[in-house]
Design a protein around this motif. Sequence first.
Motif, mmCIF file in Angstrom:
data_model
loop_
_atom_site.group_PDB
_atom_site.id
_atom_site.type_symbol
_atom_site.label_atom_id
_atom_site.label_comp_id
_atom_site.label_asym_id
_atom_site.label_seq_id
_atom_site.Cartn_x
_atom_site.Cartn_y
_atom_site.Cartn_z
ATOM 1 N N MET B 342 0.804 -1.207 0.000
ATOM 2 C CA MET B 342 0.000 0.000 0.000
ATOM 3 C C MET B 342 0.848 1.274 0.000
ATOM 4 S SD MET B 342 -1.774 -0.449 3.774
ATOM 5 C CE MET B 342 -2.671 1.090 3.905
ATOM 6 N N THR B 343 0.335 2.250 -0.740
ATOM 7 C CA THR B 343 0.938 3.579 -0.755
ATOM 8 C C THR B 343 0.018 4.483 0.041
ATOM 9 O OG1 THR B 343 1.782 3.130 -2.973
ATOM 10 C CG2 THR B 343 1.841 5.420 -2.226
ATOM 11 N N VAL B 344 0.568 5.088 1.088
ATOM 12 C CA VAL B 344 -0.249 5.819 2.053
ATOM 13 C C VAL B 344 -0.192 7.319 1.745
ATOM 14 C CG1 VAL B 344 -0.480 6.380 4.495
ATOM 15 C CG2 VAL B 344 0.142 4.049 3.795
ATOM 16 N N VAL B 345 -1.365 7.935 1.633
ATOM 17 C CA VAL B 345 -1.445 9.353 1.303
ATOM 18 C C VAL B 345 -1.981 10.113 2.517
ATOM 19 C CG1 VAL B 345 -2.402 11.066 -0.281
ATOM 20 C CG2 VAL B 345 -1.903 8.747 -1.098
ATOM 21 N N ALA B 346 -1.241 11.118 2.957
ATOM 22 C CA ALA B 346 -1.608 11.872 4.157
ATOM 23 C C ALA B 346 -2.579 12.997 3.817
ATOM 24 C CB ALA B 346 -0.350 12.451 4.818
ATOM 25 N N GLU B 347 -3.274 13.473 4.863
ATOM 26 C CA GLU B 347 -4.359 14.444 4.682
ATOM 27 C C GLU B 347 -3.920 15.741 3.995
ATOM 28 O OE1 GLU B 347 -5.693 15.659 8.577
ATOM 29 O OE2 GLU B 347 -3.677 15.443 9.390
ATOM 30 N N ASP B 348 -2.639 16.109 4.191
ATOM 31 C CA ASP B 348 -2.214 17.391 3.623
ATOM 32 C C ASP B 348 -1.676 17.276 2.199
ATOM 33 O OD1 ASP B 348 -0.122 15.896 4.534
ATOM 34 O OD2 ASP B 348 0.979 17.552 5.451
ATOM 35 N N GLN B 349 -1.819 16.127 1.598
ATOM 36 C CA GLN B 349 -1.319 15.935 0.232
ATOM 37 C C GLN B 349 -2.369 16.376 -0.785
ATOM 38 O OE1 GLN B 349 1.671 14.794 -1.169
ATOM 39 N NE2 GLN B 349 0.623 15.406 -3.045
ATOM 40 N N SER B 350 -1.979 17.221 -1.729
ATOM 41 C CA SER B 350 -2.883 17.586 -2.820
ATOM 42 C C SER B 350 -3.048 16.402 -3.761
ATOM 43 C CB SER B 350 -2.306 18.773 -3.608
ATOM 44 O OG SER B 350 -2.763 18.743 -4.945
ATOM 45 N N MET B 351 -4.290 16.020 -3.988
ATOM 46 C CA MET B 351 -4.533 14.888 -4.890
ATOM 47 C C MET B 351 -4.214 15.271 -6.330
ATOM 48 S SD MET B 351 -5.248 12.404 -2.962
ATOM 49 C CE MET B 351 -5.890 11.095 -4.005
ATOM 50 N N VAL B 352 -4.411 16.539 -6.675
ATOM 51 C CA VAL B 352 -4.113 16.966 -8.047
ATOM 52 C C VAL B 352 -2.615 16.803 -8.326
ATOM 53 C CG1 VAL B 352 -4.218 18.880 -9.679
ATOM 54 C CG2 VAL B 352 -6.059 18.576 -8.016
ATOM 55 N N SER B 353 -1.800 17.204 -7.365
ATOM 56 C CA SER B 353 -0.348 17.063 -7.545
ATOM 57 C C SER B 353 0.058 15.595 -7.606
ATOM 58 C CB SER B 353 0.413 17.729 -6.393
ATOM 59 O OG SER B 353 0.140 19.109 -6.363
ATOM 60 N N LEU B 354 -0.532 14.793 -6.740
ATOM 61 C CA LEU B 354 -0.199 13.368 -6.740
ATOM 62 C C LEU B 354 -0.588 12.726 -8.066
ATOM 63 C CD1 LEU B 354 0.782 10.769 -5.440
ATOM 64 C CD2 LEU B 354 -1.376 10.617 -4.196
ATOM 65 N N LEU B 355 -1.775 13.085 -8.566
ATOM 66 C CA LEU B 355 -2.215 12.518 -9.841
ATOM 67 C C LEU B 355 -1.338 13.007 -10.982
ATOM 68 C CD1 LEU B 355 -4.446 10.485 -10.512
ATOM 69 C CD2 LEU B 355 -4.551 11.359 -8.209
#
Lengths: 170, 456
Positions: B342-355
């Motif tokens: 699993m790759t864990v994404v924290a609350e402060d991460q922008s999903m647009v940037s990650l995508l």
Amino acid sequence: MMEPTPSSQTITTDGFRLHPEDEAAMREEAGHYEQRQAACIEALKIVQRRHGWVPDGAIPAIARVLGVGPASVEGVATFYSLIFRQPVGRHVILVCDSSSCFLTGFDQLLNALTERLGIGLGETTADGRFTLLPVCCLGACDGAPALMIDDDVYGPVGADDLPTVLEGYS
Amino acid sequence: MNSQRQSPIYRSRLLQPASERAPETHPLTWRLRDDGKVVDLADYEAKEGYRAVRQVLNEHDPQSVIAAMKEANVRGRGGAGFSAGLKWSLTMQGGDMPRGYIVCNADEMEPGTFKDRLLMEQQPHLLIEGMILSAFANNARYGYIFLRGEYVESARVLSQALAEARNAGWLGPDIAGSGFDFDIALHTGAGRYICGEETALLNSLEGKRANPRAKPPFPGQSGAWGKPTVVNNVETLCNAPAVLLRGADWYQGLSGDRTDDGGTKLYGASGLVNRPGLWELPIGVTGREILDRAGGLRDGRNLKAWLPGGASTGFLLPEHLDLPLDFDTVGKEGSRLGTGLMTVVAEDQSMVSLLRNLEAFFARESCGWCTPCRDGLPWTVKLLMALERGEGETGDVELLDKLAADCGPGLTFCAHAPGAAMPLQTALRHFRHEFEQGVRSPEGRARGEPISVGEA
């Protein structure tokens, strides 16, 4: 499994002289497969190990050893990211830019690297010491952010670690 | 002081001490040493190594091996989850069929995945034994380990192990006095994620560009050099020895009541967690259990989303943490188990940037064979970059929907484009507002106009 391969004198193409040891290594490699063409990637790597990159003249030379057309060798050479069709530095730094590294500080690491080396991705330092390239997930996500220099993998790498990590490569 | 710092050399490791691992419960890792050194031939043989090969090659026939693998329900650990036994039963055999090949897919490049590296670097003989068993079941005369070029340490360890196995008679003619002959060569790649797709891998093995092939024919009918070929992931093959030694019932029992899938799985976690790592756990454990083992998120952050098994799987939410992580359950939630790390994404991460990061990866790694993938993915990245800067235009989010749909299953030769679409579609579903926030001017022109072709 080996196909009969033509005996040959030293292959010289477009000013490139294929080292006889390299040609022998390619022929041996080809013996592992039903068809000689399968040794194409390894043949390119053999040339790259000696010269640091794959010069133009090596393409027809490899084609002759493997019994295929130069276009198919060039097609392979330009497809794979670890085959270099232009000169690179003495050491190649592969910076992982995939998701786990992205989430754990890739941007900061890349900034620190470009600042320290004075080059961006795809470039080589003026002294020919380092080439900096991005790489697909290095499979070191439990050590993210990660990078690889030549055959060595490092991670997690903070900006503070760079002086120590880089000094091992002259 | 910098000069006092140690170089952070990366070493693959399992975060379970030997005291927690037993042959009956940890078939993949019980032999691993706490010091992380290679389990060499002598060590491996002393720990039941090659016992399955001796037994099976002398006392069983290929059909019974296939039946055991089917019954154990070993599902492909490379990410697709296809039954290994079923795959083996579809290999063309007998009559005038020439003996074919076993190809181990060791091209581990799925972002977020670091499990096969551990098995190859520390326990190469388990993989070799699994390949011999697979070769016997599929009547293969030769095997290749297709290893990604960057796995230099794996290459070193595997080369040594192959030589050890050959010297000891586990590879070569008349293995263990059974009359069966088989040998393995190590084939190292030169980059490109697409090589992990099994038909692209075969083209790469043959020394060509790694473009996928049309299916059918499937590799089991016509694979490497037109011969019947079985392509299996490293971890899948590593399950075979224990299945055949201890039986399908035992293997099925390892996962208990959690799931119908059999056995254990190398699970893992990475991203902003306290203890990123790898564990061998019964298949069907929950995401919460893995996240707990990883010590939760760093600095007390909350979980925003997670990818259950690599970049090409769909985003799940905190509410999915208690689901069993097996192939079917995760599939029903609009994602895939994938590689199980699993790759864990924290609350402060922008999903647009990650995508943007994820899709830039898929765009770069597209082999260029199919239009929706070759042209659609760079367009997707362009749109995401604009949204990330807050310069998106009206219609951009809908255009992302369309580009992702155009990459859906069945519209391209291989699973690369659907793999790129899944994280995007699930992110657009769960976090649509973040993408919409990137649209600058509601009156702006959508970027959906056709691209002119062939004009001067």
